[in-house]
Design an enzyme around this catalytic site. Structure first.
Site, PDB file in Angstrom:
ATOM      1  N   CYS A 197       0.830  -1.210   0.000  1.00 29.05           N
ATOM      2  CA  CYS A 197       0.000   0.000   0.000  1.00 29.05           C
ATOM      3  C   CYS A 197       0.862   1.258   0.000  1.00 29.05           C
ATOM      4  O   CYS A 197       1.347   1.688   1.052  1.00 29.05           O
ATOM      5  CB  CYS A 197      -0.934  -0.010   1.205  1.00 29.05           C
ATOM      6  SG  CYS A 197      -1.902   1.490   1.338  1.00 29.05           S
ATOM      7  N   CYS A 220      -0.383   4.095   2.194  1.00 29.63           N
ATOM      8  CA  CYS A 220      -0.167   3.930   3.636  1.00 29.63           C
ATOM      9  C   CYS A 220       1.304   4.154   3.998  1.00 29.63           C
ATOM     10  O   CYS A 220       1.602   4.751   5.021  1.00 29.63           O
ATOM     11  CB  CYS A 220      -0.533   2.515   4.084  1.00 29.63           C
ATOM     12  SG  CYS A 220      -1.993   1.835   3.313  1.00 29.63           S
ATOM     13  N   ASP A 221       2.211   3.653   3.189  1.00 29.91           N
ATOM     14  CA  ASP A 221       3.613   3.557   3.617  1.00 29.91           C
ATOM     15  C   ASP A 221       4.596   4.421   2.832  1.00 29.91           C
ATOM     16  O   ASP A 221       5.764   4.510   3.208  1.00 29.91           O
ATOM     17  CB  ASP A 221       4.065   2.084   3.532  1.00 29.91           C
ATOM     18  CG  ASP A 221       3.210   1.196   4.418  1.00 29.91           C
ATOM     19  OD1 ASP A 221       2.754   1.684   5.476  1.00 29.91           O
ATOM     20  OD2 ASP A 221       2.981   0.032   4.063  1.00 29.91           O
TER      21      ASP A 221
END
Ligand code: NAP
Length: 307
Positions: free
Chosen positions: A131, A134-135
Site C-alpha cells: 500500500c 499507507c507507507d
C-alpha cells in the site's frame, strides 16, 4: 434477527447500505478488519462521476458511510470468521458473536496478492508493503521498487515518486496490462525506471529485519543481480475475500463468487456486490453499481417473502 446484513464497507457495501437503509430495512454493515475497502488505500480518485476535481479515496467512502447512516444503517467493527448459509436465517460469526439475518449481501472485496517469497513475507511491514498510500511517506529520498505491470503498479509508482529519490518498476513481461493512460503517465515520469522481463527472487535482509535490497532475475537471459532498495511495494493484483464461504457458495477456481444472474449467488437470499465477484471491471463506480443492484434484489426478495 436482521433483514439484511452487508459484509464489507467499501463502495459496494456502502452503496448497498444507502439503498437498503433508505428502503427502511435497517441494514447492518460488517465493516471488516480494513474498513472502507480498497478505496481507503487509494489517493486521488479521478474517475468517479460527479467529482470533476477528483476526490480523495478515503473521503469518498467516508461520505458514502455518512449517507447510509443518515438513513439508519448501522456499522459494526470486525470480520466474519464463520458463516452458516445452509438454511435461513443465515448465521454469521463476527469475531465470536453470532448474528442471524434473512438476507445477506456479500461485498467483502479482495485483498492484496503477494509474491509469496519467504523473505518477502518476513519483511512485510519492515520495508515490504502492498500500500503506497499507507507507507510511501516512510521512504522520503529513499530507493523504492514497485512490482507489477497493471494499473495499480503504475499508480503506485507515480505516487511514490513524490517521496522516493528514484522508483524502479519491475515487471515480469515486456508488455503491460495497465491502461494506456496510466502507462503513459508512468513512462513520462523521469523518476521512474522500468525493468522488464524481470522477477524478484529474494528480498534482503531478513537477518537485519529491514529491506536493504533484492535479488533480481532476468527471465529471458537468466541473469541474476542484486540491487539496493529501501522499500519494496508489491502491486500484483488481488485475491477475493471468500474463504469463509468455501464449500457453501459457488466460487470460481480463483475464489471469486460465481454470479447466478444479476446480483444473485447460488443460494437464495444471498447476494454479491463488487470485487468479490467482479474480476473484470473492479472500479469504484462499478462496485457501487453492483451494491445498488444487490440492494434492490434484497428489497424485492424480502417483499416477496412478506417482510
Ligand atoms: P492486474 O491488472 O491484475 O495486474 C497485476 C499485475 O501484476 C500484472 O501485470 C501481472 O503480470 C503482475 N503479476 C501477477 N502476479 C505476479 C507475480 N506472482 N509476480 C510478478 N508479477 C505478477 O491488477 P491491478 O493492477 O491491481 O489492477 C486491478 C484492476 O483495478 C484493474 O482492472 C485495473 O484497471 C484497476 N485499477 C484501476 C486504477 C485506476 O484507474 N486509477 C488503479 C488501480 C487499479 P502479468 O501482466 O504478466 O500477468
Amino acid at each position: 434477527m436482521h433483514n439484511v446484513v452487508i459484509i464489507g464497507s467499501g463502495c459496494a457495501g456502502n452503496t448497498a447500505a444507502i439503498y437498503t437503509a433508505r428502503a427502511g430495512l435497517k441494514p447492518l454493515v460488517i465493516q471488516g478488519r480494513e474498513a472502507g475497502g480498497q478505496l481507503s488505500l487509494t489517493t486521488e480518485v479521478e474517475n468517479f462521476p460527479g467529482f470533476p476535481e477528483g476526490i480523495n479515496g478515503p473521503d469518498l467512502v467516508e461520505n458514502m458511510k455518512k449517507q447510509a447512516e443518515k438513513f439508519g444503517a448501522e456499522y459494526m467493527h470486525g470480520a466474519v470468521i464463520e458463516a452458516d448459509l445452509s438454511q435461513r436465517p443465515f448465521r454469521l460469526n463476527i469475531e465470536g458473536d453470532w448474528i442471524e439475518t434473512r438476507t445477506l449481501i456479500i461485498a467483502s472485496g479482495a485483498k492484496a496478492r503477494w509474491l509469496d517469497l519467504p523473505s518477502e513475507q518476513k519483511l512485510i511491514g519492515h520495508g515490504v508493503s502492498s500500500c503506497a498510500t499507507c507507507d510511501g511517506f516512510f521512504y522520503r529520498e529513499k530507493e523504492i521498487m514497485v512490482i507489477g505491470g497493471g494499473d495499480s503498479a503504475m499508480e503506485e509508482a507515480n505516487f511514490l515518486t513524490r517521496f522516493g529519490r528514484r522508483v524502479a518498476l519491475v515487471h515480469r513481461r515486456d508488455s503491460f496490462r495497465a491502461s494506456k493512460i496510466m502507462l503513459e503517465r508512468a513512462k513520462a515520469n523521469p523518476k521512474i525506471e522500468f525493468i522488464m522481463n524481470t522477477a524478484v527472487t529474494e528480498v534482503h535482509d531478513v537477518e537485519q529485519n529491514i529491506v536493504t535490497g533484492v535479488t533480481l532475475k532476468n527471465l529471458v537471459t537468466g541473469e541474476t543481480w542484486r540491487r539496493e532498495v529501501d522499500g519494496l511495494f508489491v502491486a500484483i493484483g488481488h485475491i477475493p475475500n471468500t474463504q469463509v464461504f468455501e464449500g457453501q457458495l459457488d466460487l470460481d477456481p480463483d475464489g471469486y463468487i460465481v454470479s447466478h444472474g444479476g446480483a444473485r449467488t447460488n443460494i437464495t437470499g444471498v447476494f454479491h456486490a463488487g470485487d468479490v465477484q467482479d474480476r473484470v471491471y473492479r472500479q469504484a463506480i462499478t462496485a457501487s453499481g453492483a451494491g445498488c443492484m444487490a440492494a434492490i434484489e434484497v428489497e424485492r426478495f424480502l417483499e416477496a417473502e412478506g417482510h
